[in-house]
Motif scaffolding. Structure first.
Motif, PDB file in Angstrom:
ATOM      1  N   VAL A 183       8.723   5.158  -8.288  1.00  0.00           N
ATOM      2  CA  VAL A 183       7.275   4.965  -8.118  1.00  0.00           C
ATOM      3  C   VAL A 183       6.769   5.643  -6.845  1.00  0.00           C
ATOM      4  CG1 VAL A 183       5.532   3.190  -7.612  1.00  0.00           C
ATOM      5  CG2 VAL A 183       7.181   2.833  -9.462  1.00  0.00           C
ATOM      6  N   PHE A 184       7.555   5.627  -5.789  1.00  0.00           N
ATOM      7  CA  PHE A 184       7.101   6.102  -4.486  1.00  0.00           C
ATOM      8  C   PHE A 184       7.003   7.622  -4.384  1.00  0.00           C
ATOM      9  CE2 PHE A 184       9.043   1.961  -4.037  1.00  0.00           C
ATOM     10  CZ  PHE A 184       7.941   1.254  -3.590  1.00  0.00           C
ATOM     11  N   PHE A 185       7.484   8.320  -5.392  1.00  0.00           N
ATOM     12  CA  PHE A 185       7.423   9.781  -5.386  1.00  0.00           C
ATOM     13  C   PHE A 185       6.675  10.315  -6.601  1.00  0.00           C
ATOM     14  CE2 PHE A 185      11.285   8.172  -3.372  1.00  0.00           C
ATOM     15  CZ  PHE A 185      10.972   8.506  -2.065  1.00  0.00           C
ATOM     16  N   ASN A 186       6.056   9.422  -7.362  1.00  0.00           N
ATOM     17  CA  ASN A 186       5.327   9.774  -8.575  1.00  0.00           C
ATOM     18  C   ASN A 186       3.845   9.917  -8.245  1.00  0.00           C
ATOM     19  OD1 ASN A 186       4.002   9.718 -11.094  1.00  0.00           O
ATOM     20  ND2 ASN A 186       5.700   8.562 -12.005  1.00  0.00           N
ATOM     21  N   GLN A 187       3.284  11.087  -8.501  1.00  0.00           N
ATOM     22  CA  GLN A 187       1.874  11.327  -8.172  1.00  0.00           C
ATOM     23  C   GLN A 187       0.939  10.439  -8.967  1.00  0.00           C
ATOM     24  OE1 GLN A 187       1.094  15.523  -8.307  1.00  0.00           O
ATOM     25  NE2 GLN A 187       2.267  15.903  -6.444  1.00  0.00           N
ATOM     26  N   GLN A 188       1.354   9.992 -10.141  1.00  0.00           N
ATOM     27  CA  GLN A 188       0.543   9.089 -10.951  1.00  0.00           C
ATOM     28  C   GLN A 188       0.209   7.807 -10.180  1.00  0.00           C
ATOM     29  OE1 GLN A 188       2.398   8.007 -14.643  1.00  0.00           O
ATOM     30  NE2 GLN A 188       0.922   6.399 -15.094  1.00  0.00           N
ATOM     31  N   TYR A 189       1.119   7.365  -9.314  1.00  0.00           N
ATOM     32  CA  TYR A 189       0.916   6.156  -8.521  1.00  0.00           C
ATOM     33  C   TYR A 189       0.436   6.455  -7.108  1.00  0.00           C
ATOM     34  CZ  TYR A 189       3.611   4.038 -12.289  1.00  0.00           C
ATOM     35  OH  TYR A 189       4.051   3.629 -13.506  1.00  0.00           O
ATOM     36  N   GLY A 190       0.189   7.708  -6.806  1.00  0.00           N
ATOM     37  CA  GLY A 190      -0.265   8.090  -5.475  1.00  0.00           C
ATOM     38  C   GLY A 190       0.858   8.553  -4.567  1.00  0.00           C
ATOM     39  N   GLY A 191       2.058   8.742  -5.140  1.00  0.00           N
ATOM     40  CA  GLY A 191       3.206   9.203  -4.366  1.00  0.00           C
ATOM     41  C   GLY A 191       3.010  10.640  -3.916  1.00  0.00           C
ATOM     42  N   GLY A 192       3.741  11.026  -2.894  1.00  0.00           N
ATOM     43  CA  GLY A 192       3.565  12.352  -2.311  1.00  0.00           C
ATOM     44  C   GLY A 192       4.698  13.318  -2.547  1.00  0.00           C
ATOM     45  N   GLY A 193       5.350  13.297  -3.686  1.00  0.00           N
ATOM     46  CA  GLY A 193       6.413  14.258  -3.943  1.00  0.00           C
ATOM     47  C   GLY A 193       7.718  13.874  -3.288  1.00  0.00           C
ATOM     48  N   LYS A 194       7.918  14.254  -2.022  1.00  0.00           N
ATOM     49  CA  LYS A 194       9.180  13.953  -1.327  1.00  0.00           C
ATOM     50  C   LYS A 194       9.018  12.900  -0.231  1.00  0.00           C
ATOM     51  CE  LYS A 194      11.625  18.226  -2.171  1.00  0.00           C
ATOM     52  NZ  LYS A 194      12.798  17.743  -2.887  1.00  0.00           N
ATOM     53  N   LYS A 195       7.770  12.597   0.173  1.00  0.00           N
ATOM     54  CA  LYS A 195       7.525  11.612   1.230  1.00  0.00           C
ATOM     55  C   LYS A 195       6.326  10.746   0.876  1.00  0.00           C
ATOM     56  CE  LYS A 195       9.250  14.403   5.050  1.00  0.00           C
ATOM     57  NZ  LYS A 195       8.970  14.951   6.367  1.00  0.00           N
TER      58      LYS A 195
ATOM     59  N   LEU B  81       0.861  -1.182   0.000  1.00  0.00           N
ATOM     60  CA  LEU B  81       0.000   0.000   0.000  1.00  0.00           C
ATOM     61  C   LEU B  81       0.898   1.234   0.000  1.00  0.00           C
ATOM     62  CD1 LEU B  81      -2.470  -0.930   2.902  1.00  0.00           C
ATOM     63  CD2 LEU B  81      -2.698  -1.477   0.477  1.00  0.00           C
ATOM     64  N   MET B  82       0.492   2.259  -0.731  1.00  0.00           N
ATOM     65  CA  MET B  82       1.196   3.532  -0.662  1.00  0.00           C
ATOM     66  C   MET B  82       0.191   4.588  -0.252  1.00  0.00           C
ATOM     67  SD  MET B  82       3.847   5.434  -3.194  1.00  0.00           S
ATOM     68  CE  MET B  82       2.835   5.424  -4.630  1.00  0.00           C
ATOM     69  N   ASN B  83       0.483   5.241   0.859  1.00  0.00           N
ATOM     70  CA  ASN B  83      -0.423   6.232   1.437  1.00  0.00           C
ATOM     71  C   ASN B  83      -1.830   5.657   1.605  1.00  0.00           C
ATOM     72  OD1 ASN B  83       1.684   8.114   1.532  1.00  0.00           O
ATOM     73  ND2 ASN B  83       1.300   8.719  -0.584  1.00  0.00           N
ATOM     74  N   GLY B  84      -1.889   4.371   2.018  1.00  0.00           N
ATOM     75  CA  GLY B  84      -3.153   3.710   2.326  1.00  0.00           C
ATOM     76  C   GLY B  84      -3.869   3.085   1.140  1.00  0.00           C
ATOM     77  N   GLN B  85      -3.356   3.275  -0.079  1.00  0.00           N
ATOM     78  CA  GLN B  85      -4.002   2.740  -1.278  1.00  0.00           C
ATOM     79  C   GLN B  85      -3.177   1.608  -1.872  1.00  0.00           C
ATOM     80  OE1 GLN B  85      -7.101   3.792  -2.140  1.00  0.00           O
ATOM     81  NE2 GLN B  85      -6.867   4.953  -0.248  1.00  0.00           N
TER      82      GLN B  85
END
Length: 171
Positions: A129-141, A108-112
């Motif tokens: 992937v973990f910083f890409n908004q397309q996948y639900g990433g949050g920029g820097k965290k 899950l990333m940010n609960g999704q």
């Protein structure tokens, strides 16, 4: 001339030795009793980025029994999780104990949900992937969790392990 102890002196040394033996046995017994009262540790989840690995016990775990939805929501909000620096150009490896893999687990990333349920003991995801908004990433965290059972699995959720990913400032 011999220096053997005779009479009362021999009995004193023998009694002292018996007391020490009984005390040592008592300490060992007490230690075993304390250990038997300890909780069994939860299975571990491990994140490896480059040559750095971080592992943690579950944020939520009920000895393999189903967790309530309210418990999961609370655990997903947990702020006291280990932080991992991630270079977006590196691969991120996630590993779980075999008993977790048997039940199936989802990232899950940010609960999704980020991945489909897997029964493997590890998966590899590109760090970007973990910083890409397309996948639900949050920029820097981002908060990345491993969910045992639950979403995407045929079983109910039984465990949750979380990590906070921070974009490596050198990248």
């Amino acid at each position: 001339m011999t220096s053997l102890l005779r009479g009362g002196a021999a009995n004193v040394n023998s009694a002292a030795r018996r007391r020490r033996t009984v005390a040592a046995l008592g300490a060992v017994s007490a230690g075993l009793l304390v250990l038997s009262a300890c909780d069994k540790p939860t299975p571990l989840a491990t994140v490896t980025v480059g040559s750095d690995s971080v592992n943690t016990e579950a944020s939520c775990y009920n000895d393999g029994k189903e967790l309530k939805e309210s418990q999961l929501k609370s655990c997903l909000q947990d702020k006291d999780v280990k932080t991992v620096k991630v270079d977006p150009d590196e691969k991120v490896r996630f590993g779980v104990d075999p008993e977790v893999a048997e039940k199936g687990w989802t990232l899950l990333m940010n609960g999704q949900p980020l991945t489909e349920a897997s029964k493997k003991t590890y998966v590899v995801i590109p760090g970007s992937v973990f910083f890409n908004q397309q996948y639900g990433g949050g920029g820097k965290k981002s908060t990345v969790s491993l969910l045992e059972g639950g979403k995407g699995s045929t079983q109910k959720a039984t465990g949750l392990w979380s990590f906070k990913f921070e974009k490596d400032s050198d990248s």
